[in-house]
Design a protein around this motif. Structure first.
Motif, mmCIF file in Angstrom:
data_model
loop_
_atom_site.group_PDB
_atom_site.id
_atom_site.type_symbol
_atom_site.label_atom_id
_atom_site.label_comp_id
_atom_site.label_asym_id
_atom_site.label_seq_id
_atom_site.Cartn_x
_atom_site.Cartn_y
_atom_site.Cartn_z
ATOM 1 N N TYR A 81 -24.488 -31.484 111.753
ATOM 2 C CA TYR A 81 -23.716 -30.250 111.831
ATOM 3 C C TYR A 81 -23.868 -29.451 110.536
ATOM 4 O O TYR A 81 -23.958 -30.020 109.449
ATOM 5 C CB TYR A 81 -22.232 -30.549 112.078
ATOM 6 C CG TYR A 81 -21.967 -31.310 113.346
ATOM 7 C CD1 TYR A 81 -21.817 -30.642 114.552
ATOM 8 C CD2 TYR A 81 -21.903 -32.698 113.337
ATOM 9 C CE1 TYR A 81 -21.592 -31.333 115.727
ATOM 10 C CE2 TYR A 81 -21.681 -33.407 114.506
ATOM 11 C CZ TYR A 81 -21.526 -32.721 115.701
ATOM 12 O OH TYR A 81 -21.312 -33.415 116.864
ATOM 13 N N THR A 82 -23.884 -28.138 110.674
ATOM 14 C CA THR A 82 -23.964 -27.261 109.508
ATOM 15 C C THR A 82 -22.686 -27.418 108.683
ATOM 16 O O THR A 82 -21.587 -27.224 109.206
ATOM 17 C CB THR A 82 -24.131 -25.796 109.950
ATOM 18 O OG1 THR A 82 -25.279 -25.691 110.797
ATOM 19 C CG2 THR A 82 -24.291 -24.892 108.744
ATOM 20 N N PRO A 83 -22.798 -27.769 107.393
ATOM 21 C CA PRO A 83 -21.603 -28.070 106.605
ATOM 22 C C PRO A 83 -20.844 -26.854 106.096
ATOM 23 O O PRO A 83 -19.660 -26.947 105.789
ATOM 24 C CB PRO A 83 -22.158 -28.892 105.431
ATOM 25 C CG PRO A 83 -23.555 -28.372 105.262
ATOM 26 C CD PRO A 83 -24.046 -28.033 106.642
ATOM 27 N N ASN A 84 -21.516 -25.698 105.972
ATOM 28 C CA ASN A 84 -20.829 -24.551 105.373
ATOM 29 C C ASN A 84 -21.447 -23.250 105.867
ATOM 30 O O ASN A 84 -22.406 -23.252 106.627
ATOM 31 C CB ASN A 84 -20.897 -24.635 103.842
ATOM 32 C CG ASN A 84 -22.319 -24.849 103.337
ATOM 33 O OD1 ASN A 84 -23.260 -24.204 103.804
ATOM 34 N ND2 ASN A 84 -22.490 -25.760 102.400
ATOM 35 N N GLY A 85 -20.870 -22.134 105.409
ATOM 36 C CA GLY A 85 -21.376 -20.822 105.799
ATOM 37 C C GLY A 85 -20.831 -20.363 107.133
ATOM 38 O O GLY A 85 -19.963 -20.984 107.737
ATOM 39 N N LYS A 86 -21.390 -19.269 107.644
ATOM 40 C CA LYS A 86 -20.894 -18.677 108.890
ATOM 41 C C LYS A 86 -21.174 -19.544 110.108
ATOM 42 O O LYS A 86 -20.548 -19.384 111.155
ATOM 43 C CB LYS A 86 -21.509 -17.291 109.098
ATOM 44 C CG LYS A 86 -23.007 -17.255 109.279
ATOM 45 C CD LYS A 86 -23.520 -15.832 109.422
ATOM 46 C CE LYS A 86 -25.020 -15.774 109.629
ATOM 47 N NZ LYS A 86 -25.437 -16.375 110.904
ATOM 48 N N ASP A 87 -22.131 -20.480 110.000
ATOM 49 C CA ASP A 87 -22.469 -21.364 111.121
ATOM 50 C C ASP A 87 -21.857 -22.744 110.960
ATOM 51 O O ASP A 87 -22.295 -23.694 111.614
ATOM 52 C CB ASP A 87 -23.994 -21.492 111.239
ATOM 53 C CG ASP A 87 -24.668 -20.166 111.546
ATOM 54 O OD1 ASP A 87 -24.104 -19.407 112.350
ATOM 55 O OD2 ASP A 87 -25.738 -19.887 110.977
ATOM 56 N N ALA A 88 -20.858 -22.878 110.086
ATOM 57 C CA ALA A 88 -20.257 -24.188 109.817
ATOM 58 C C ALA A 88 -19.784 -24.849 111.106
ATOM 59 O O ALA A 88 -19.144 -24.223 111.945
ATOM 60 C CB ALA A 88 -19.092 -24.030 108.842
ATOM 61 N N GLY A 89 -20.124 -26.133 111.259
ATOM 62 C CA GLY A 89 -19.700 -26.898 112.414
ATOM 63 C C GLY A 89 -20.656 -26.865 113.582
ATOM 64 O O GLY A 89 -20.503 -27.641 114.527
ATOM 65 N N LEU A 90 -21.664 -25.987 113.533
ATOM 66 C CA LEU A 90 -22.618 -25.898 114.630
ATOM 67 C C LEU A 90 -23.741 -26.927 114.441
ATOM 68 O O LEU A 90 -24.073 -27.298 113.317
ATOM 69 C CB LEU A 90 -23.208 -24.489 114.713
ATOM 70 C CG LEU A 90 -22.212 -23.386 115.067
ATOM 71 C CD1 LEU A 90 -22.908 -22.039 115.078
ATOM 72 C CD2 LEU A 90 -21.570 -23.655 116.419
ATOM 73 N N PRO A 91 -24.338 -27.393 115.545
ATOM 74 C CA PRO A 91 -25.400 -28.398 115.439
ATOM 75 C C PRO A 91 -26.583 -27.897 114.623
ATOM 76 O O PRO A 91 -26.929 -26.714 114.655
ATOM 77 C CB PRO A 91 -25.802 -28.631 116.903
ATOM 78 C CG PRO A 91 -24.629 -28.201 117.707
ATOM 79 C CD PRO A 91 -24.026 -27.061 116.941
ATOM 80 N N ASP A 129 -30.287 -22.775 122.915
ATOM 81 C CA ASP A 129 -28.915 -22.549 122.460
ATOM 82 C C ASP A 129 -28.363 -23.920 122.091
ATOM 83 O O ASP A 129 -28.048 -24.736 122.949
ATOM 84 C CB ASP A 129 -28.091 -21.913 123.580
ATOM 85 C CG ASP A 129 -26.690 -21.521 123.119
ATOM 86 O OD1 ASP A 129 -26.124 -22.259 122.293
ATOM 87 O OD2 ASP A 129 -26.178 -20.502 123.583
ATOM 88 N N LEU A 130 -28.253 -24.205 120.801
ATOM 89 C CA LEU A 130 -27.920 -25.545 120.344
ATOM 90 C C LEU A 130 -26.575 -26.030 120.870
ATOM 91 O O LEU A 130 -26.457 -27.169 121.322
ATOM 92 C CB LEU A 130 -27.916 -25.574 118.812
ATOM 93 C CG LEU A 130 -29.295 -25.516 118.148
ATOM 94 C CD1 LEU A 130 -29.137 -25.353 116.647
ATOM 95 C CD2 LEU A 130 -30.085 -26.774 118.452
ATOM 96 N N LEU A 131 -25.553 -25.173 120.811
ATOM 97 C CA LEU A 131 -24.217 -25.600 121.233
ATOM 98 C C LEU A 131 -24.197 -25.926 122.722
ATOM 99 O O LEU A 131 -23.678 -26.958 123.139
ATOM 100 C CB LEU A 131 -23.187 -24.524 120.911
ATOM 101 C CG LEU A 131 -21.729 -24.920 121.150
ATOM 102 C CD1 LEU A 131 -21.385 -26.175 120.363
ATOM 103 C CD2 LEU A 131 -20.789 -23.799 120.775
ATOM 104 N N SER A 132 -24.814 -25.057 123.536
ATOM 105 C CA SER A 132 -24.852 -25.314 124.984
ATOM 106 C C SER A 132 -25.646 -26.572 125.273
ATOM 107 O O SER A 132 -25.275 -27.364 126.138
ATOM 108 C CB SER A 132 -25.490 -24.127 125.708
ATOM 109 O OG SER A 132 -24.703 -22.977 125.556
#
Length: 404
Positions: A325-335, A395-398
């Motif tokens: 998961y992305t640890p920081n920034g605007k995409d934090a928490g995304l795969p 789409d990583l989340l989907s």
């Protein structure tokens, strides 16, 4: 009684036909057959023309408006959940937020924190701001879920990537032996994809920024449910106002990829330079031969200069890549794809790059090579990791939700 047009013409034709038959029966029969065939041909041509022209503009407008009215309800519930992770089989709901909509306006709200019975991962706390201390003493899912289902009633539901939330509701209901409702649902993610196929990203944060609703997604259930409701109503207005306008589809410009000449040149470079890794190869599945790979820059977010400096400019090394998961920034928490060098965290790929290489990384992780570069002007070190040729963007989340 409705009068038939052209009745007097038919009467004259019958009289003339009878006269011809008395005078010359053979000629009358031939003329009758010819007239019958001609009438059928004209009728068929007229029918085809009417079909190709379609309904009038006015009737088409009424029909389109009625269809959209039926398709997007005025009364519904917009909802969202926060969870301990992406897998409904192993993770748990920690927050439910929902708003009841009547005549397209918010009339009621539901919000509850839930004690999942396990500790939260740091990426979930960073993403949502919810801590273990906040959940300590909160009711269990067995208490909250029946109350939420009673509050929900038989309303249709609206959500962003709604199947994710419904999947968690179904799994949690099964664990506590509760019958989960199966409501009619509408997905703002699906609506955005169908209305804006030229756009690459359709996350909730992308929609609220694109529609001018807000700049930040808070990743809290109630606020996200409200933003989902706002996106749904924005999309409804857009769909209704564009019902009769043909959409101009913009084709994506094909992404440039390495041709065979470039790959051969890269292989020659690898063979002719000292690209031997300076560290021991870790255990794990080797993703691909480095000569068949392409270099992908690790994100510049995060300070890994001390780690990179230990290896030095131009050094090649073995690294482990994992799904994370992305640890920081605007995409934090995304795969994303995480990179590890000798057991130390060495960074991650941007969302764009991760969407192009994610499927090359096994679920258990893989081993590949990387090399350290140094900017001549700033002196800062950067890492470039070797991965197989990019696949089509996903789409990583989907994708993660579908695999859960």
């Amino acid at each position: 009684m409705k009068k038939r047009k052209g009745g007097w013409l038919k009467a004259i034709a019958v009289v003339v036909g009878i006269g011809l038959f008395i005078a010359s029966p053979g000629l009358a029969i031939v003329l009758a057959i010819a007239c019958f065939i001609l009438v059928r041909i004209v009728a068929r041509f007229t029918k085809r023309k009417a079909k190709s022209n379609g309904p009038s503009r006015k009737s088409a407008k009424t029909s389109a408006a009625e269809q959209h009215k039926l398709y997007l309800p005025d009364d519904y519930v917009a909802l969202d959940t926060e969870t301990t992770g992406l897998s409904s089989a192993t993770d748990r709901i920690i927050e439910i937020g929902a708003v009841r909509i009547r005549n397209r306006q918010i009339t009621d709200r539901f919000s509850a924190l839930i004690n999942p019975g396990l500790s939260l991962g740091p990426h979930i706390t960073d993403l949502t701001g919810i801590t273990d201390e906040m959940l300590d003493g909160q009711p269990a899912i067995s208490t909250v879920l029946p109350d939420f289902y009673d509050w929900l009633g038989n309303d249709p539901v609206v959500g962003h990537n709604i199947k994710f939330d419904l999947g968690f509701f179904a799994a949690e209901s099964e664990r506590i032996k509760l019958n989960a409702p199966k409501p009619v649902y509408y997905d703002t993610l699906h609506l955005s994809r169908t209305q804006f196929p030229e756009e690459r990203h359709h996350r909730l944060v992308d929609l609220i920024q694109r529609f001018g609703i807000a700049e930040v997604e808070e990743h809290r259930a109630l606020s996200d449910a409200i933003q989902t409701y706002q996106c749904f109503e924005w999309l409804r207005t857009y769909i209704e106002s564009n019902a009769l306008r043909p959409k101009k589809s913009r084709k994506r410009r094909p992404r440039k990829s390495e041709d065979s000449y470039q790959r051969r040149a890269r292989a020659d470079y690898i063979n002719s330079h000292d690209c031997e890794p300076r560290n021991y190869q870790p255990e794990g599945r080797l993703i691909a031969d480095v000569r068949d790979c392409g270099g992908v820059d690790v994100s510049r977010r995060g300070d890994y200069q001390e780690l990179f400096a230990r290896y030095g400019k131009g050094t090649w090394l073995w690294v482990v890549v994992t799904r994370g998961y992305t640890p920081n920034g605007k995409d934090a928490g995304l795969p994303t794809i995480e990179v590890w060098a000798d057991g130390e965290y060495a960074g991650f790929l941007t969302q764009l790059q991760a969407s192009r290489y994610f499927l090359h990384v096994p679920e258990e992780g893989g081993v590949t090579q990387a090399h350290i570069r140094q900017d001549n002007k700033s002196g800062r070190y950067r890492m470039r990791v070797e991965l197989p040729p990019a696949h089509e963007e996903i789409d990583l989340l989907s994708y993660m939700v579908e695999q859960s």
